[in-house]
Design a protein around this motif. Structure first.
Motif, PDB file in Angstrom:
ATOM      1  N   ASN A  36       0.899  -1.367   0.069  1.00  0.00           N
ATOM      2  CA  ASN A  36       0.027   0.116  -0.085  1.00  0.00           C
ATOM      3  C   ASN A  36       0.811   1.085   0.162  1.00  0.00           C
ATOM      4  O   ASN A  36       1.856   1.312   0.834  1.00  0.00           O
ATOM      5  CB  ASN A  36      -1.133  -0.008   1.211  1.00  0.00           C
ATOM      6  N   THR A  37       0.557   2.236  -1.063  1.00  0.00           N
ATOM      7  CA  THR A  37       1.261   3.293  -0.887  1.00  0.00           C
ATOM      8  C   THR A  37       0.317   4.500  -0.850  1.00  0.00           C
ATOM      9  O   THR A  37      -0.400   4.666  -1.603  1.00  0.00           O
ATOM     10  CB  THR A  37       2.346   3.678  -2.189  1.00  0.00           C
ATOM     11  N   LEU A  38       0.811   5.512   0.093  1.00  0.00           N
ATOM     12  CA  LEU A  38      -0.325   6.462   0.647  1.00  0.00           C
ATOM     13  C   LEU A  38       0.059   7.912   0.272  1.00  0.00           C
ATOM     14  O   LEU A  38       1.514   8.161   0.367  1.00  0.00           O
ATOM     15  CB  LEU A  38      -0.807   6.165   2.126  1.00  0.00           C
ATOM     16  N   ALA A  39      -0.833   8.881   0.057  1.00  0.00           N
ATOM     17  CA  ALA A  39      -0.277  10.104   0.061  1.00  0.00           C
ATOM     18  C   ALA A  39      -0.179  10.747   1.426  1.00  0.00           C
ATOM     19  O   ALA A  39      -1.298  10.354   2.272  1.00  0.00           O
ATOM     20  CB  ALA A  39      -1.185  10.919  -0.940  1.00  0.00           C
ATOM     21  N   PRO A  40       0.651  11.641   1.789  1.00  0.00           N
ATOM     22  CA  PRO A  40       0.645  12.326   3.069  1.00  0.00           C
ATOM     23  C   PRO A  40      -0.609  12.858   3.545  1.00  0.00           C
ATOM     24  O   PRO A  40      -0.940  12.754   4.649  1.00  0.00           O
ATOM     25  CB  PRO A  40       1.784  13.230   2.999  1.00  0.00           C
ATOM     26  N   LEU A  41      -1.333  13.360   2.515  1.00  0.00           N
ATOM     27  CA  LEU A  41      -2.449  14.280   2.787  1.00  0.00           C
ATOM     28  C   LEU A  41      -3.614  13.070   3.337  1.00  0.00           C
ATOM     29  O   LEU A  41      -4.516  13.566   4.227  1.00  0.00           O
ATOM     30  CB  LEU A  41      -2.995  14.932   1.587  1.00  0.00           C
ATOM     31  N   THR A  42      -3.411  12.120   2.569  1.00  0.00           N
ATOM     32  CA  THR A  42      -4.510  11.031   3.198  1.00  0.00           C
ATOM     33  C   THR A  42      -4.454  10.593   4.654  1.00  0.00           C
ATOM     34  O   THR A  42      -5.324  10.307   5.497  1.00  0.00           O
ATOM     35  CB  THR A  42      -4.340   9.406   2.065  1.00  0.00           C
ATOM     36  N   GLN A  43      -3.176  10.523   5.107  1.00  0.00           N
ATOM     37  CA  GLN A  43      -2.851  10.014   6.266  1.00  0.00           C
ATOM     38  C   GLN A  43      -3.214  11.367   7.277  1.00  0.00           C
ATOM     39  O   GLN A  43      -3.699  11.235   8.467  1.00  0.00           O
ATOM     40  CB  GLN A  43      -1.383   9.877   6.745  1.00  0.00           C
TER      41      GLN A  43
END
Length: 860
Positions: free
Chosen positions: A554-561
């Motif tokens: 899984n690779t997430l955008a910082p904004l998502t976190q």
């Protein structure tokens, strides 16, 4: 303005209103087409048919204009971020333009403009004959006809539902120099003249004409080429601008190569202005003496597009535009295609939620600790903040400078926004590391467990079959041994609370065996978590066991976190992160911005989120201690470091704002723990960025404080409690350990203690049998050493007999004490033992001192 004279053209214009279009077509064919019949074989009837089949007139609509992106300063004033447009144009009324521009347009392009009715018949005749005989290249296009041509070009340019190739064909068709197109222009021009006033037509013309490259209309051209506005241009400047119209490519002032050609045409226009008495002799001579050169032309620095946005706001601009083009603003149109078409038409002012003071601080801090020109490895860094309870993005900064020009290769720049999803100009995301652990924590608590439950951190491998997973990607279940390590080599018993604060992998993986991995995914999705490159609904999130500690793909955008942590801080109330607050359309109407779709998570209740926040607050005293602002504002958080420290994270939230900081490799796999940036270990740059940014945010009016995170109810401390098994005293250690572990408790050997039970038998437990405790609680088991016996009952016996009884049991340290008889005591009570220590029946060691008290007539 000179008096208008009655000419053949004006008489023609006066009567066209009384002629039917068939008659008009015949007249135009006679004066224009007849000379070409012998050459082309065209029939007059065919031409009249084409003429009659056209609509009577076009509509002068609003042309493409500039869009502006702005934020709001703390005092409520607008903060300009960027100007973006498909076409550089600012529409004005005729009253807002210099008279010199009107004079230059009429004198240079259509000197009988105020006389004809859209078509200048004498010019048409002259042009038709000249074109056929080759004696003239004149096109005889009036200002009205040129307006028609430009309107049709703009219609082709703005056409929706066609590809670029078809659009180019349609534009070419609108400008193709044949007789059919000329006839079309004539009819439309006559229709325009019947519908609109001369003033309206002239204003529309001056607003629509091409002024070189992507500049349209006299206002944009005046700003770009002379650094002034259309109401302030001089006669020389006005004539130079209108000179461009004849051939924007060759006469445009965007390059010095065109200056000579522009001056030639400009001087002709000045002559026409003088001849028509629009300017005086003195004005003419003064303007003619000015050379078109670098002193005359003052090219303005480019201001269009995100590349030329206010420094530090380029990625904000790019993200804003991408959100609009993605169809995020419902009020722009009923379909995505209509939304995009309206946006391209321009004239909108877009208000974003960015707070300039915070954005400036974020840019400064990120670049201070992660310099854009650092070249030892491809260092990337970003910080992004959202508002709890609204989803508004308050800052969005990164270390690399913005550059969307492929011809400029510079390692300190990028067009990729590290903070956001790929669809908004972002990256494909980054492996989240331990910042993914809170979703397992939430599932663990939701499943009835508590933060005081304990696990053995020394367990460093698990069978993956022990991880329940009902999601399709599990293919019915996982298998094989999964080996892992704890980042700091932790061992021993850890509560969930302590394991969260220390980010202990073993604790979380054992927690993962207590829950369904698919439920963990669903909880994450309910908080907006999704892969930055994939489905926005999170459906493609993976669930294999390594995902528990953020180690899967899984690779997430910082904004998502940031948005997900904001929801945890707000009791599970999630808001989709938004950047666009509102728009003002060309008519001054306000259009709502992006919809944050705020609402309670469908998967977690407020008390579950509150319990998770309670545990995550401990992180700010643990692995995130270096990021704790310690400014009176309470924070929850989670750090993350991926395998080989390729990516590092710090995500934290107060009850007002949530900030995510990522520092890692843009490309390559440099271990950040083995690299230093300006003397600082790269792996701790996230803390150096987060702390001062959080302090700045907390000091901003309305964003600090928010109160502490409340303690959870008892059920989330102990979870579903269990009971220490009973009936273990006197039994074997093996039986006791099995019963304790079966009750989801942890067994510990307390060693031998004095007991009268057989050697090795269970003599005592702590906590004791039947006690109610949290799952995972350690129960210490003590075994008998066989060295204890029960004290005999010797009260009432003579001292020698009592002493003998204790000696018979193995006691050796026996002492006599005296108690004086009181008056009235029966005589038979003398010389008898009246009390003993230890008490009768007490199980004690044989080495315990024994005191036997004997009643005597008197004591020494």
């Amino acid at each position: 303005m000179p008096a208008q004279k009655k000419t053949a053209s004006s008489l023609f214009g006066a009567v066209i209103g009384t002629l039917g279009f068939s008659a008009l077509a015949g007249l135009l064919v006679t004066v224009m087409i007849a000379p070409a019949l012998a050459v082309t074989g065209m029939t007059a009837n065919n031409t009249i048919g084409i003429f009659e089949s056209l609509p009577e007139y076009l509509v002068i609509g609003n042309q493409h204009q500039q869009n502006e992106i702005v934020a709001k300063n703390q005092d409520g004033t607008d903060f300009h971020i960027a100007t973006v447009y498909d076409q550089n144009r600012e529409e004005l009324s005729l009253d807002e333009m210099s008279d010199f521009l009107k004079f230059a347009a009429v004198a240079g392009e259509d000197r009988r403009f105020y006389d004809h009715g859209g078509v200048d018949v004498p010019s048409v005749v002259r042009a038709a004959i000249g074109n056929v005989t080759g004696t003239s290249g004149s096109g005889a296009s009036t200002i009205t006809m040129q307006l028609v041509r430009n309107i049709r070009v703009q219609e082709a340019f703005n056409e929706t539902g066609v590809d670029d190739k078809q659009r180019a064909k349609d534009i070419a068709a609108a400008t193709y120099p044949d007789l059919g197109r000329k006839l079309q222009e004539m009819k439309y021009a006559i229709g325009l003249e019947k519908k609109y006033s001369k003033q309206t037509i002239l204003a529309a013309y001056l607003n629509i004409v091409g002024m070189g490259q992507n500049t349209y209309g006299v206002q944009a051209a005046a700003k770009e080429y002379f650094g002034t506005t259309a109401d302030k241009v001089t006669a020389a400047q006005a004539a130079s601008l209108i000179a461009i119209v004849q051939n924007p490519t060759k006469n445009g002032l965007f390059t010095p190569k065109n200056y000579a050609a522009n001056q030639t045409r400009r001087d002709d226009i000045l002559g026409f202005m003088h001849t028509e008495h629009y300017i005086t002799d003195a004005q003419y001579e003064e303007a003619l003496a000015i050379k078109v050169d670098d002193k005359f032309v003052h090219l303005s620095a480019p201001t269009q597009g995100c590349l030329n946005a206010t420094p530090g706001y380029q990625f904000v601009c790019d993200d804003t535009v991408n959100r609009i083009l993605n169809g995020n603003i419902d009020g722009l149109g009923s379909t995505k295609a209509e939304e995009i078409s309206n946006w391209r038409a321009g004239g909108y002012k877009v208000y974003v939620s960015i707070i300039p003071a915070l954005q400036d601080a974020a840019n400064r801090i990120v670049k201070q600790y992660a310099p854009p020109d650092y070249t030892t490895f491809a260092l990337g860094a970003t910080a992004v903040t959202t508002q709890v309870g609204t989803g508004k993005i308050l800052d969005m900064a990164q270390n690399k400078n913005y550059n969307n020009d492929p011809s400029r290769i510079d390692p300190s720049t990028t067009s990729v926004n590290f903070a956001d999803d790929k669809v908004y100009g972002g990256s494909v995301g980054f492996q989240p590391g331990s910042t993914y652990k809170p979703y397992t924590l939430l599932n663990f608590l939701k499943s009835g467990h508590g933060v005081n439950e304990t696990f053995d951190a020394g367990i460093l491998q698990l069978n993956q079959a022990s991880f329940q997973d009902s999601c399709p990607d599990a293919n019915g279940g996982w298998g094989g041994i999964y080996k892992y390590r704890n980042d700091s080599g932790e061992r021993g018993r850890y509560t969930v609370m302590r394991g969260t604060a220390g980010s202990v992998n073993s604790v979380f993986l054992q927690m993962g065996t207590k829950v369904d991995q698919c439920d963990t995914k669903n909880i994450a999705v309910s908080l907006g978590v999704h892969n930055a490159y994939g489905a926005q609904d999170g459906s493609d999130l993976r669930t294999d066991p390594s995902c528990v500690i953020g180690g899967c793909n899984n690779t997430l955008a910082p904004l998502t976190q940031a948005a997900a942590f904001a929801a945890i801080a707000d009791g599970g109330f999630y808001c989709h992160p938004t950047l666009i607050d509102s728009l003002v359309d060309p008519q001054g109407n306000t259009i709502p911005g992006e919809n944050a779709n705020c609402g309670q998570s469908s998967e977690i209740a407020p008390d579950v989120a509150g319990a998770a926040a309670y545990a995550m607050a401990g992180v700010m005293r643990g692995t995130a201690g270096a990021s704790n602002p310690n400014d009176g504002t309470s924070y929850i958080g989670k750090t993350g470091t991926t395998d080989a420290s390729v990516h590092t994270w710090m995500v934290g939230s107060s009850r007002q704002t949530a900030t995510a900081v990522w520092v890692g490799n843009v490309s390559g796999e440099q271990a950040l723990r083995n690299a230093r940036v300006n003397g600082i270990q790269a792996a701790i740059l996230r803390h150096r960025i987060f702390k001062p940014l959080a302090q700045t945010i907390d000091a901003y009016p309305g964003l600090g404080g928010g109160g502490k995170f409340p303690a959870p109810s008892a059920q989330f401390l102990t979870g579903s409690p269990t009971t220490v098994p009973t009936g273990l005293i006197g039994g074997t250690v093996q039986s006791a350990q099995s019963a304790i572990e079966l009750a989801e408790l942890s067994y510990a050997d307390g060693g031998p203690i004095d007991s009268d039970l057989p050697v090795g038998a269970v003599a005592s437990l702590n906590p004791g049998e039947g006690a109610t405790v949290s799952r995972g609680t350690t129960v210490t088991v003590y075994t008998s050493n066989g060295l204890s016996v029960a004290a005999p009952n010797v009260v009432g016996k003579p001292y020698p007999n009592g002493k003998s009884d204790f000696q018979a049991q193995g006691f050796t340290d026996i002492t006599q004490a005296c108690e004086a008889a009181a008056a009235g005591d029966p005589p038979g009570s003398l010389n008898k033992i009246v009390s003993q220590v230890p008490a009768a029946g007490a199980v004690v060691s044989k080495s315990t001192p024994v005191i036997l008290t004997v009643k005597q007539a008197s004591c020494p």
